[in-house]
Design an enzyme around this catalytic site. Structure first.
Site, short mmCIF file in Angstrom:
data_model
loop_
_atom_site.label_atom_id
_atom_site.label_comp_id
_atom_site.label_asym_id
_atom_site.label_seq_id
_atom_site.Cartn_x
_atom_site.Cartn_y
_atom_site.Cartn_z
N GLU A 126 -6.46 -0.27 -6.08
CA GLU A 126 -7.44 0.63 -5.47
C GLU A 126 -7.01 2.07 -5.71
O GLU A 126 -5.82 2.38 -5.67
CB GLU A 126 -7.54 0.38 -3.97
CG GLU A 126 -7.99 -1.02 -3.59
CD GLU A 126 -7.96 -1.25 -2.09
OE1 GLU A 126 -7.35 -0.43 -1.37
OE2 GLU A 126 -8.54 -2.24 -1.65
N HIS A 183 0.84 -1.20 0.00
CA HIS A 183 0.00 0.00 0.00
C HIS A 183 0.87 1.25 0.00
O HIS A 183 1.97 1.25 0.54
CB HIS A 183 -0.90 0.04 1.24
CG HIS A 183 -2.23 -0.60 1.05
ND1 HIS A 183 -3.40 -0.04 1.49
CD2 HIS A 183 -2.58 -1.75 0.44
CE1 HIS A 183 -4.42 -0.81 1.18
NE2 HIS A 183 -3.95 -1.86 0.55
#
Length: 318
Positions: A106, A38
């Site tokens: 994402e 991430h």
């Protein structure tokens, strides 16, 4: 036979803590590691997002367990040619014990350079082309590529593991699962998701590696465990495509105001210190047919979690 691994949460812990958890996981009897990739945490309360490739390098010196990313998005924030180099070096460091897990990503992590965030079908097309480039570079040959989404010119990887790094593709919906069956060496997802696993196998993935993951919150007080999940990981309970579309942690914080403790206690997430509750959650993934099941602890008591799993949970799973 299903094996059980530990899922290192880069959103919730810094790099030194993750390396320490990997050591504890190996000592507790876990047999593999997943690690998330991430740029941002989902929520400010989680508080971390170290560069995964630095942590993977450190893991190679701290543990002998196999390691996989779960998952890397090789399409927007980072060019697939760069991911290929990072994965090949990780494969060499881990001496064949590294797998590259990839997914369509994402907005939370991928929007940071100002690129538009494509619709899901386009993201899957980009992922397919990215995997094609990565596989070509894993051969060690000189690669030039001009495709719909990416250009590679005269690229060649000189540092490679003895065998190409396996590429696992994530799927949380039918189209991504079918893509995983077409282009992946394996399939990864969250939760039992037996229907997706069946779709994967029926779409051509029979006999390939499969893995899933769950979250747990070990605590000696079950109610406190539920409150911890509500504070640190309520994003898990957001429905539909929100997780792929919201661009900033503050947007997740706004959306998760709708999540209540009842959502958490009424679900299947194991909470507290009843070993049977944890065993049932992992066994659901095993019984769905996954080869590997990874669990990640939410909450501060990491030492208690690993001791609890070493003595009471993993032995109960056989």
């Amino acid at each position: 036979m299903t094996s059980y691994g530990y899922f290192l949460a880069s959103e919730d812990h810094g790099p030194r803590a993750l390396v320490d958890q990997a050591r504890q996981a190996e000592a507790a009897g876990f047999t593999s590691l997943w690690i998330s990739d991430h740029y941002h945490p989902w929520l400010d309360a989680q508080g971390n997002s170290p560069f995964v490739w630095s942590t993977i390098g450190a893991l190679s010196q701290a543990t002998s367990l196999p390691v996989a990313t779960a998952v890397t998005c090789p399409t927007v924030r980072t060019h697939p040619a760069v991911i290929a180099q990072a994965a090949a070096t990780s494969g060499a460091l881990h001496e064949g014990r590294f797998r590259l897990g990839v997914g369509s990503g994402e907005a939370l992590n991928e929007h940071i350079l100002g690129d538009p965030w494509p619709q899901a079908p386009i993201r899957l097309e980009m992922l397919e082309e990215a995997v094609e480039i990565i596989r070509a570079l894993f051969t060690g040959e000189r690669v030039s590529h001009r495709g719909r989404y990416y250009t590679v010119e005269n690229a060649r990887l000189r540092t490679l593991p003895d065998r190409p790094v396996p590429i696992d593709v994530s799927g949380y919906a039918p189209a991504a699962t079918e893509l995983a069956a077409r282009i992946g060496d394996g399939f990864v997802t969250m939760g039992p998701e037996g229907d997706l696993l069946r779709r994967y196998r029926e779409s051509g993935g029979e006999g390939r590696h499969t893995g899933c993951a769950i979250k747990a919150c070990y605590d000696t007080d079950r109610d406190r465990a539920a409150r911890t999940v509500l504070e640190r990981w309520p994003n898990m309970f957001l429905p539909g495509e929100l997780a792929a579309l919201l661009p900033e942690p503050r947007h997740f914080e706004q959306a998760t105001e709708l999540v209540t403790k009842e959502h958490i206690t009424g679900g299947s997430m194991p909470l507290g210190d009843d070993p049977e509750e944890h065993i049932r959650a992992l066994a659901a993934c095993r019984d769905a047919g996954f080869d590997e099941v990874h669990v990640s602890q939410i909450g501060p008591d990491m030492n208690g979690f690993f001791e609890f799993y070493r003595t009471r949970v993993l032995p109960g799973l056989g």
